[in-house]
Design a protein around this motif. Sequence first.
Motif, short mmCIF file in Angstrom:
data_model
loop_
_atom_site.label_atom_id
_atom_site.label_comp_id
_atom_site.label_asym_id
_atom_site.label_seq_id
_atom_site.Cartn_x
_atom_site.Cartn_y
_atom_site.Cartn_z
N GLY A 188 0.73 -0.97 0.56
CA GLY A 188 0.13 -0.23 -0.17
C GLY A 188 0.79 1.04 -0.19
N LYS A 189 2.53 1.19 -0.14
CA LYS A 189 3.30 2.86 0.03
C LYS A 189 4.04 2.33 -1.28
CE LYS A 189 3.36 2.86 5.09
NZ LYS A 189 4.29 2.42 5.69
N GLU A 190 4.60 3.40 -1.65
CA GLU A 190 5.44 3.70 -2.70
C GLU A 190 6.23 3.44 -2.23
OE1 GLU A 190 3.29 7.84 -5.03
OE2 GLU A 190 5.17 7.86 -4.07
N ARG A 191 7.48 3.09 -3.57
CA ARG A 191 8.65 2.22 -3.19
C ARG A 191 9.67 3.85 -2.74
NH1 ARG A 191 11.35 -1.42 -7.62
NH2 ARG A 191 8.94 -2.80 -6.88
N GLU A 192 10.35 3.05 -1.71
CA GLU A 192 11.23 4.96 -0.84
C GLU A 192 12.97 3.51 -0.97
OE1 GLU A 192 10.58 5.75 2.79
OE2 GLU A 192 10.41 3.80 3.55
N GLY A 193 13.75 5.26 -1.25
CA GLY A 193 15.12 5.05 -1.59
C GLY A 193 15.71 5.17 0.42
N ASN A 227 24.78 7.77 1.10
CA ASN A 227 23.73 8.88 1.20
C ASN A 227 22.47 8.05 2.08
OD1 ASN A 227 22.12 11.00 1.79
ND2 ASN A 227 22.03 11.66 0.15
N TYR A 228 21.22 8.40 2.24
CA TYR A 228 20.77 7.56 3.28
C TYR A 228 19.33 8.66 3.95
CZ TYR A 228 25.17 4.69 5.09
OH TYR A 228 25.65 3.67 4.65
N ALA A 229 18.39 8.08 4.06
CA ALA A 229 16.89 8.19 3.84
C ALA A 229 17.00 8.57 5.45
CB ALA A 229 15.68 7.28 4.04
N ASP A 230 16.10 9.89 6.08
CA ASP A 230 16.53 10.08 7.64
C ASP A 230 16.34 8.74 8.67
OD1 ASP A 230 15.32 12.94 6.92
OD2 ASP A 230 17.20 12.98 7.01
N SER A 231 15.09 8.20 8.06
CA SER A 231 14.47 7.17 8.84
C SER A 231 15.49 6.33 8.85
CB SER A 231 13.25 6.40 7.99
OG SER A 231 13.54 5.91 6.32
N LYS A 260 18.50 6.88 9.20
CA LYS A 260 20.56 6.97 9.75
C LYS A 260 20.96 6.48 10.74
CE LYS A 260 20.51 11.34 7.27
NZ LYS A 260 20.68 12.56 6.37
N GLY A 261 22.18 5.59 10.99
CA GLY A 261 22.82 5.71 12.22
C GLY A 261 22.23 4.46 12.89
N ARG A 262 21.38 3.73 12.16
CA ARG A 262 21.09 2.31 12.16
C ARG A 262 20.89 1.54 10.45
NH1 ARG A 262 15.98 0.31 11.96
NH2 ARG A 262 15.31 2.37 10.63
N PHE A 263 21.27 1.73 9.79
CA PHE A 263 21.37 0.86 8.17
C PHE A 263 23.16 1.86 7.62
CE2 PHE A 263 17.38 -0.33 6.44
CZ PHE A 263 16.76 -0.36 7.79
N THR A 264 23.79 0.25 7.13
CA THR A 264 24.76 0.84 6.11
C THR A 264 25.15 -0.06 5.28
OG1 THR A 264 26.11 0.55 8.63
CG2 THR A 264 27.27 0.86 6.64
N ILE A 265 25.80 1.20 4.39
CA ILE A 265 25.32 0.14 2.97
C ILE A 265 27.25 -0.02 2.38
CG2 ILE A 265 25.68 2.48 1.69
CD1 ILE A 265 24.19 1.21 -0.54
N SER A 266 27.63 -0.41 1.85
CA SER A 266 29.27 -1.54 1.24
C SER A 266 28.63 -2.28 -0.26
CB SER A 266 29.71 -2.19 2.82
OG SER A 266 29.55 -3.35 3.24
N ARG A 267 30.62 -1.72 -1.21
CA ARG A 267 30.43 -2.13 -1.86
C ARG A 267 31.61 -3.19 -1.78
NH1 ARG A 267 29.57 1.61 -6.68
NH2 ARG A 267 30.23 0.08 -7.86
N PRO A 274 22.75 13.21 -7.88
CA PRO A 274 22.45 13.47 -5.98
C PRO A 274 21.31 13.62 -5.76
CG PRO A 274 24.74 14.27 -6.62
CD PRO A 274 24.21 13.71 -8.00
N SER A 275 20.49 14.63 -6.21
CA SER A 275 19.69 14.96 -6.18
C SER A 275 18.20 14.51 -6.10
CB SER A 275 19.24 16.46 -6.43
OG SER A 275 18.63 16.12 -8.06
N ARG A 276 18.68 12.75 -7.49
CA ARG A 276 17.47 12.49 -7.54
C ARG A 276 17.33 10.80 -7.31
NH1 ARG A 276 16.71 11.49 -13.48
NH2 ARG A 276 14.61 10.64 -12.70
N TRP A 277 18.49 10.62 -5.78
CA TRP A 277 19.36 9.58 -5.77
C TRP A 277 18.12 9.03 -4.56
CZ3 TRP A 277 18.56 7.08 -0.89
CH2 TRP A 277 18.47 7.50 0.18
N ALA A 278 17.10 9.18 -4.39
CA ALA A 278 15.86 8.56 -3.91
C ALA A 278 14.73 8.06 -5.34
CB ALA A 278 15.21 8.90 -2.61
N ASP A 279 15.27 8.62 -6.50
CA ASP A 279 14.02 8.38 -7.48
C ASP A 279 13.86 7.14 -8.28
OD1 ASP A 279 13.22 11.00 -9.86
OD2 ASP A 279 12.13 9.27 -9.55
N VAL A 280 12.92 6.21 -7.94
CA VAL A 280 12.82 5.51 -8.18
C VAL A 280 13.40 5.26 -10.28
CG1 VAL A 280 10.75 3.69 -9.34
CG2 VAL A 280 11.36 4.24 -6.92
#
Length: 124
Positions: A41-46, A57-61, A63-70, A102-108
């Motif tokens: 029922g929700k939109e896909r979010e970055g 970059n991280y969504a505010d929700s 930050k501090g809990r999730f870590t991305i790496s490659r 950078p301004s579109r990183w969360a844009d599907v």
Amino acid sequence: VQVMESGGGLVQAGGSLRLSCTASGLIFENYHLSWFRQSPGKEREGVTLIDGDGYTNYADSVKGRFTISRDNALNTVYLQMDSLTPEDTAMYYCAADAWVAPSRWADVSAYMYWGQGTQVTVSS
């Protein structure tokens, strides 16, 4: 190009999970890689992004809990998720594109390639 996520599952609130995403058929080290999530029922979010230089970059929700790496040698991007809450329950998707503004990183619509998703369920 193939993108494939793994590592989802059921975890209790406060627990951790690590998701993996492997991409093939592209020059992996140059690509911008992101994680998105979608609940019913929700939109896909970055959720988070990592570019070819390691900028993140991280969504505010999360930050501090999730870590991305490659790991470019393994063509794999990871999402370490700690202190999970029921609100983190969603299908998690990996997305890749040669370059994302950078301004579109969360844009599907900014991403060409997507995986099929892996389900994360956090119980209370």
